[in-house]
Design an enzyme around this catalytic site. Structure first.
Site, short mmCIF file in Angstrom:
data_model
loop_
_atom_site.label_atom_id
_atom_site.label_comp_id
_atom_site.label_asym_id
_atom_site.label_seq_id
_atom_site.Cartn_x
_atom_site.Cartn_y
_atom_site.Cartn_z
CE1 TYR A 10 48.59 25.07 79.05
CE2 TYR A 10 47.57 25.87 76.71
CZ TYR A 10 48.36 25.06 77.49
OH TYR A 10 48.96 23.97 76.96
CB ILE A 11 50.45 30.92 77.35
CG1 ILE A 11 49.68 29.83 76.40
CG2 ILE A 11 52.02 31.11 76.80
CD1 ILE A 11 49.21 30.51 75.21
CG LEU A 32 42.50 36.09 89.90
CD1 LEU A 32 42.07 36.10 91.61
CD2 LEU A 32 43.59 35.15 89.47
CG ASP A 55 40.19 44.75 84.53
OD1 ASP A 55 39.12 44.18 84.77
OD2 ASP A 55 40.33 45.24 83.58
CE1 TYR A 145 42.90 36.41 70.64
CE2 TYR A 145 43.02 34.87 68.98
CZ TYR A 145 43.61 35.50 70.02
OH TYR A 145 44.85 35.21 70.60
CG PHE A 173 51.36 28.76 64.52
CD1 PHE A 173 52.20 29.77 64.71
CD2 PHE A 173 50.58 28.51 63.44
CE1 PHE A 173 52.47 30.47 63.42
CE2 PHE A 173 51.01 29.41 62.37
CZ PHE A 173 51.82 30.25 62.53
NE ARG A 225 43.43 25.56 63.50
CZ ARG A 225 42.73 25.44 62.27
NH1 ARG A 225 43.53 24.82 61.18
NH2 ARG A 225 41.56 26.04 62.35
N GLY A 288 34.75 30.32 61.37
CA GLY A 288 35.87 30.86 61.53
C GLY A 288 37.17 30.01 61.59
N1 UDP Z 1 38.22 21.16 67.25
C1 UDP Z 1 37.44 20.15 67.16
N2 UDP Z 1 36.57 19.82 68.14
C2 UDP Z 1 36.59 20.48 69.42
C3 UDP Z 1 37.47 21.48 69.68
C4 UDP Z 1 38.37 21.82 68.52
O1 UDP Z 1 37.40 19.48 66.29
O2 UDP Z 1 36.02 20.13 70.40
C5 UDP Z 1 38.79 21.74 65.89
C6 UDP Z 1 38.88 22.88 65.59
O3 UDP Z 1 37.67 22.97 64.70
C7 UDP Z 1 40.16 23.25 65.02
C8 UDP Z 1 40.96 22.45 65.77
O4 UDP Z 1 40.20 21.31 66.56
O5 UDP Z 1 40.06 22.85 63.45
C9 UDP Z 1 41.96 23.34 66.77
O6 UDP Z 1 40.85 24.01 67.59
P1 UDP Z 1 41.26 24.67 68.97
O7 UDP Z 1 40.03 25.43 69.74
O8 UDP Z 1 41.86 23.85 69.99
O9 UDP Z 1 42.23 25.88 68.61
P2 UDP Z 1 42.19 27.03 67.45
O10 UDP Z 1 42.60 26.56 66.25
O11 UDP Z 1 40.80 27.50 67.36
O12 UDP Z 1 43.00 28.24 68.15
#
Ligand code: UDP
Length: 335
Positions: A10-11, A32, A55, A145, A173, A225, A288
């Site tokens: 993606y990025i 891939l 790889d 991670y 972020f 976020r 997490g």
């Molecule tokens: N989130 C959610 N439903 C989803 C996917 C994500 O409520 O189907 C919430 C998740 O708990 C977090 C925010 O959206 O608070 C961003 O999550 P994402 O997985 O996009 O990115 P992360 O912050 O984990 O890198």
């Protein structure tokens, strides 16, 4: 030539387009495993890239790469990046992210390539003590991670001291949106991220979007976020590379918009853009997830001259166009 590891992802793929637009010659190295050959085909239509399937855990692949191409610097994206998966299968993350990066760095040293831009993450900070997060915030990751990324940051610091391998670490972020011309976009299988998941609950008839937690200590109870546009993020990588060439100094920068949005706010923008009353279910917190993360990115603005241009609304607009192309087989002409 600039080597981009993970350029089918993606990025990475958006950064390839940014660099092609500036006239750079690019080699993409990708196994891939999560990236897509279709993305590589699109990138080849856009500009002159060399694609090498290989790889990071295979030294021979790396040897062939550095032997056959005249590489001046590396932008290193290739990594696994799902927090939840990393908790279940940390071995996969340590082998690929840490060992793979060590193989890359050691091969770079062997071929006297001493400049790297590295994709790190705000996940290295752990649960914030102070917001917005600046680069000096203590780093205490709360998942494997984040641990793998912090380990690599420490390796880079040691390799600079001992071998003068210079690095720019970008701690980013959340990332959103896609290429303005909608040629490539976010394409994870399975998809776990917020914005594509909301949009998929519009395109996929039986999918109900789930909010993970509504009892956080935030303004509406859902997580906050900082969603940076992927083209703005790609630009940050190019600026970091050019800063590295100019200064030959290692440094670390946060890359974020400095704005926080809750899950509910993101959901409302998706509803507006798709003009759909999206089905939603409020469920338990996801393991997490810190309640709030947003950046202080002043350092990147001041030193790299980074100037993010796109809003969250812009990002979701392009993400929606991409979602339709990807999953409804609507041709670009019809949109
Ligand atoms: N989130 C959610 N439903 C989803 C996917 C994500 O409520 O189907 C919430 C998740 O708990 C977090 C925010 O959206 O608070 C961003 O999550 P994402 O997985 O996009 O990115 P992360 O912050 O984990 O890198």
């Amino acid at each position: 030539m600039i080597l981009i590891t993970g350029g089918a992802g993606y990025i990475g793929s958006h950064t390839v387009i940014n660099l092609l637009n500036q006239g750079y010659k690019i080699a993409v190295f990708d196994n891939l495993s999560t990236g897509h050959i279709e993305t590589i085909d699109t990138l080849k239509d856009i500009g002159d890239i060399k694609f090498i399937q290989g790889d990071l855990c295979n030294i021979k692949d790396l040897e062939n790469l550095f032997c056959n191409y005249d590489i001046q610097a590396v932008i290193h994206f290739a990594a696994f990046s799902l927090v939840e998966e990393s908790c279940i299968n940390p071995k996969k993350y340590y082998i690929n992210n840490v060992m793979g990066t060590l193989n890359l760095l050691n091969t770079m040293l062997k071929y006297d390539v001493k400049k790297i831009v590295f994709s790190s993450t705000c996940a290295t900070y752990g649960v914030p003590k102070i917001l917005p997060l600046d680069e000096n915030h203590p780093q205490n990751p709360i998942n494997p991670y984040g641990n793998t990324k912090l380990t690599i940051e420490r390796i880079l610091k040691d390799y600079d001291k001992a071998y003068e391998l210079k690095s720019i670490i970008l701690r980013y972020f959340n990332v959103a949106g896609c290429d303005s011309l909608i040629r490539i976009g976010e394409w994870h299988v399975p998809e776990t991220h917020l914005i594509p998941n909301i949009l998929k609950s519009v395109t996929e008839k039986d999918k109900v979007f789930k909010i993970f937690g509504t009892d956080y200590d935030t303004k509406d109870g859902t997580c906050v976020r900082d969603y940076v546009n992927v083209e703005d993020l790609a630009e940050a990588h190019r600026l970091a590379l050019e800063y590295l060439f100019k200064s030959n100094k290692s440094d670390i920068f946060n890359i974020g918009t400095e704005n926080g949005n809750t899950v509910k706010e993101v959901f409302d923008i998706c509803k507006e853009i798709t003009n759909t009353n999206i089905k939603v279910e409020e469920t338990q917190r996801r393991a997490g997830d810190p309640p709030s993360l947003y950046a202080n990115a002043k350092k990147a603005k001041e030193i790299l001259g980074w100037n993010p241009k796109k809003t969250l609304y812009d990002s979701i607009k392009t993400a929606w166009l991409w979602e339709k192309i990807l999953f409804n087989n609507i041709s670009k002409e019809e949109i």
